[in-house]
Structures are given as C-alpha cells and as structure tokens.
Design a protein around this motif. Structure first.
Motif, mmCIF file in Angstrom:
data_model
loop_
_atom_site.group_PDB
_atom_site.id
_atom_site.type_symbol
_atom_site.label_atom_id
_atom_site.label_comp_id
_atom_site.label_asym_id
_atom_site.label_seq_id
_atom_site.Cartn_x
_atom_site.Cartn_y
_atom_site.Cartn_z
ATOM 1 N N ALA A 8 0.830 -1.208 0.000
ATOM 2 C CA ALA A 8 0.000 0.000 0.000
ATOM 3 C C ALA A 8 0.862 1.255 0.000
ATOM 4 C CB ALA A 8 -0.927 -0.017 1.208
ATOM 5 N N ILE A 51 -2.312 3.148 -8.523
ATOM 6 C CA ILE A 51 -2.556 2.461 -7.249
ATOM 7 C C ILE A 51 -3.159 1.092 -7.492
ATOM 8 C CG2 ILE A 51 -3.931 2.504 -5.125
ATOM 9 C CD1 ILE A 51 -3.689 5.598 -5.256
ATOM 10 N N TRP A 93 -10.022 -2.954 -0.744
ATOM 11 C CA TRP A 93 -9.217 -1.738 -0.687
ATOM 12 C C TRP A 93 -10.100 -0.539 -1.009
ATOM 13 C CZ3 TRP A 93 -4.171 -2.012 0.831
ATOM 14 C CH2 TRP A 93 -3.546 -3.260 0.776
ATOM 15 N N ILE A 95 -9.878 3.453 -1.966
ATOM 16 C CA ILE A 95 -8.842 4.302 -2.551
ATOM 17 C C ILE A 95 -9.391 5.685 -2.894
ATOM 18 C CG2 ILE A 95 -7.272 4.578 -4.499
ATOM 19 C CD1 ILE A 95 -7.464 1.482 -4.846
ATOM 20 N N ILE A 115 -5.297 5.354 1.109
ATOM 21 C CA ILE A 115 -5.527 3.938 0.806
ATOM 22 C C ILE A 115 -5.821 3.215 2.114
ATOM 23 C CG2 ILE A 115 -4.569 1.815 -0.163
ATOM 24 C CD1 ILE A 115 -2.609 3.554 -1.774
#
Length: 279
Positions: A8, A51, A93, A95, A115
């Motif tokens: 991350a 990402i 996740w 984001i 994140i």
C-alpha cells in the motif's frame, strides 16, 4: 511493516510521484465536472490507475472501491459486485487517489493520497500520504499509528476549551449547508478555532498526529475517511457518527478526536440530529 502495508505504501508513493509531476503545471490538466463543485482531473484517474495496478499485481483476488472507477470485484469472483462493507470478497481496498482535488487544481498545498484496507468490513490498515510535504501516515490494526515511522498519538485535551477543530464545509448539497452552519456556531464556542483545509484524509491524519484536537464532517464517501478512521483509533482516539455509533460508513457523517474532545463534540452536535440530518 507487514507485506500488505508495504505494498500500500508503494502504491501511494507511485501515485505521489505522478501527482507531484503535474502539480507545478496544473493549467495543462484536463478537468471534468462530476457534479456541482465536484471535479475530476486526468491526474486523479492516472493516480488511481497506478494504485490499482500495484494492488492488483500482488492481490488480484481482493475487491477494490475507488473514487473514480467505482467497485471492482476480486478476479476470482468475476461478475460479483463489491459492496460498501466488502461484498462477497474478504478483503476490500478503499482508494482516494487525490483527496483535495480542488486544492490541487488551484495550487493550494493541502491534498493527499488515501488507501485503506478492510477485511470483512473491519479496517485493517491505512496509508495517507502527503507527497508535497513528504509525510507518510500509516496504521495497522493493533500496531498503532505512525508518521514517517515515528509513533503518533491524539491529544489528551480534557475538553473543547482551547481545542483546535478541523471540519469540512458541505459543498455539494446546499440543504446540508443550512444544517451545518448552526453546528459550526455550536462547535466553535470556547475553542481555539475551526480550520477547513480541504482534504478529509489529511484532517484525520492531523487528528491522529495531535495537530488537530478533533474533526467533524457531513456527507463523506467511504474512500474519503476509511484510512483516516484507523489512523485516529490506532493513535488512541475515537471515531463515530453523529449519534455516537460506528455507523459512519452508512451515513458518511463523522466525528473524530481525542476521547474527551470527541465526547464533548458529540454533545454539542446531537441537538441538530433530526429528519434533515440523520446520524
């Protein structure tokens, strides 16, 4: 640093390099309006892609909920839909590739990359990265919160007197603004003041680091505050909705701070709960 947190951090730094590359020449960035006072740029999209590529490369089965591209199911569950609490996927996740886009597009130096990772609906790790000031805020459940590898804690202020409070002013919904303004009046009394920098992820990080004593905002999205909530709790603070429960992922209304400041903030805000403002 655990392997997941390490990935991350790498993803956040990759997005940070990209955002920094364009920050000094924002006039050339293509910008699109998503809604009233709500914008997305090519930099947001590119940072989000960077990402996701980092996370997908290591964890292809994890679900993703990202601000610009929405929900992505884990590859082993193609065709399923990742819901706000993790959906069918164990890991999700959350984001925000550029939290504070309006600041960024105006050259205002307050924006960040956020994140967070949830496992079965519970936050497990957090990264909030401010590439402009080279500040990396991280947290893992049960492991405390860090700023550039240094342990951070919320302030131990005994109440609102002299406290410095952060906030976010509603900018999408003017009806929400009418509810918010009396709340601001109630909160600011006897404090050192209220600040509205413009990046909720950094506001949470600043509460965790003791730079702000508390923070509240209405109508946030999960990616705005997912990482920040874990930073605050791992730094010894508390995060709730306006009613004092942990339903903030459902309502988008959050109140965060050191334990005593957060408790007094709730006391000042509760009178405003009602049909126009659910908890």
């Amino acid at each position: 640093m655990s392997p997941m947190l390490n990935i991350a951090v790498r993803a956040a730094r990759a997005a940070g390099r990209l955002t920094m590359r364009f920050f000094e020449r924002v006039d050339g960035i293509k910008v699109t309006a998503k809604g009233h006072n709500d914008f997305v740029s090519d930099v947001d999209r590119a940072a989000e892609t960077a990402i996701i590529e980092h996370l997908r490369g290591k964890y292809p089965d994890h679900a993703i909920l990202a601000e610009e591209s929405g929900a992505h199911a884990g590859r082993s569950k193609a065709g399923s839909q990742a819901g706000s609490q993790g959906g069918a996927d164990e890991f999700e996740w959350l984001i925000d590739p550029l939290d504070g886009t309006t600041n960024y597009l105006h050259g205002f130096p307050q924006w960040s990359i956020s994140i967070g990772l949830r496992r079965r609906g519970r936050m497990e790790l957090a990264v909030v990265y401010d590439p402009l000031h080279e500040e990396l805020f991280t947290a893992e459940r049960g492991g405390g919160a860090l700023l550039n590898d240094r342990k951070i804690r919320v302030t131990q202020r005994r109440g609102m007197e002299g406290a410095l409070i952060g906030t976010g002013i509603p900018f999408r919904d003017h009806l929400q603004l009418k509810v918010y303004l009396p709340m601001l009046e109630a909160i600011i009394e006897n404090t050192a003041g209220v600040r509205r920098p413009g990046s909720a992820a950094l506001d949470f990080a600043y509460v965790a680091a003791g730079r702000l004593d508390g923070f509240w905002e209405l109508g946030l999205r999960p990616w705005d505050f997912a990482a920040g909530t874990l930073l605050v709790t791992e730094a010894g603070g508390r995060v709730t909705d306006l009613a004092g429960s942990e339903r903030y992922f459902e309502t988008g209304n959050v109140v965060a701070g050191g334990l005593k400041v957060q408790r007094e903030m709730l006391q000042r805000l509760r009178p405003f709960l009602g049909p126009d403002l659910p908890a």
